[in-house]
Design a protein around this motif. Sequence first.
Motif, short mmCIF file in Angstrom:
data_model
loop_
_atom_site.label_atom_id
_atom_site.label_comp_id
_atom_site.label_asym_id
_atom_site.label_seq_id
_atom_site.Cartn_x
_atom_site.Cartn_y
_atom_site.Cartn_z
N ASN A 221 0.87 -1.32 0.05
CA ASN A 221 0.13 0.10 0.10
C ASN A 221 0.98 1.18 0.17
O ASN A 221 2.00 1.25 0.00
CB ASN A 221 -1.16 -0.04 1.13
N VAL A 222 0.26 2.48 -0.11
CA VAL A 222 1.02 3.54 -0.40
C VAL A 222 1.60 3.94 0.97
O VAL A 222 3.02 4.42 0.75
CB VAL A 222 -0.01 4.79 -0.34
N GLY A 223 1.40 3.83 2.19
CA GLY A 223 2.21 4.02 3.00
C GLY A 223 3.39 3.13 3.44
O GLY A 223 4.33 3.38 3.71
N SER A 224 3.17 1.82 3.01
CA SER A 224 4.16 1.05 3.37
C SER A 224 5.24 1.19 2.09
O SER A 224 6.44 1.24 2.40
CB SER A 224 3.86 -0.64 2.97
N ASN A 225 4.82 1.51 1.07
CA ASN A 225 5.88 1.91 -0.01
C ASN A 225 6.77 3.03 0.58
O ASN A 225 7.96 3.05 0.31
CB ASN A 225 5.09 2.22 -1.58
N ALA A 226 5.85 4.10 0.98
CA ALA A 226 6.86 5.46 1.62
C ALA A 226 7.78 5.15 2.34
O ALA A 226 8.68 5.37 2.65
CB ALA A 226 5.78 6.26 1.86
#
Length: 257
Positions: A221-226
Amino acid sequence: MATGHRVSHVPAYVLHRYDWSESSLILEVFTRHHGRIALVAKGAKRPSSNFRPVLLPLQPLLLNYGGDAEIRALKGAEWVGGHVMPTGESLLSGLYVNELLLRLLARDDAHESLFDSYAGVVEVLAGEHAGAQAATQAAALRAFELLLLREVGLLPALDAQTMTLSSLAPELRYTLVSEAGLRQAEAQDAALTGAEWQALQAALDDHTPFTATLRCIATLNVGSNAALRSQLRVLLNYHCGVSTLRTRQMMRDLQAL
């Protein structure tokens, strides 16, 4: 293929080039069978030189060279074809990958699997619809960063806590720290779940690690990618001995314009 001190038709990419004289260049090259080497391309800057249109970064080449000195002599270079040079932000991303290799790879140390991963990330960056592939390109960069760190022995196992070797709990959050490896995260830390780290380790161990790791990162997800991006950036800067890589700063400067 090598005969004596002559090496022929070795797959390679130019990482960087320096002026050596009014007409010649020194090249830093990443080869599949011999690792990172330095070459002198005599007369490469002359308008009539056959080297001039070929010795470009992020282009698959076959090289012939010879000599046993630290800097060998380039004898021939052929463009393999397959894709055009990346442009815009994709080009900057490719130069960033080149900078990582220049900083972290020792000369004359073969890394054939890493070479194949490098070819993979360059192919992604050179995709025809680069703008529409921003997420895929970002995943490819993260995948290559992980594979490079592992190849040079700077990435701990991602399926256990580094200091205790205890298994990760799938639902708990863990963070990658420069001097301590993978540990349980505190509230303020950028982190991934144990299950996400375990999936990344399984992808790195796949028989096609670049493709598998890219696909794994693309599912985050976006948070984990960041969180992964920020942790890898800190880890890479630490091992490169800099606060910001030159190409990263160049990207920031261009984005600020």
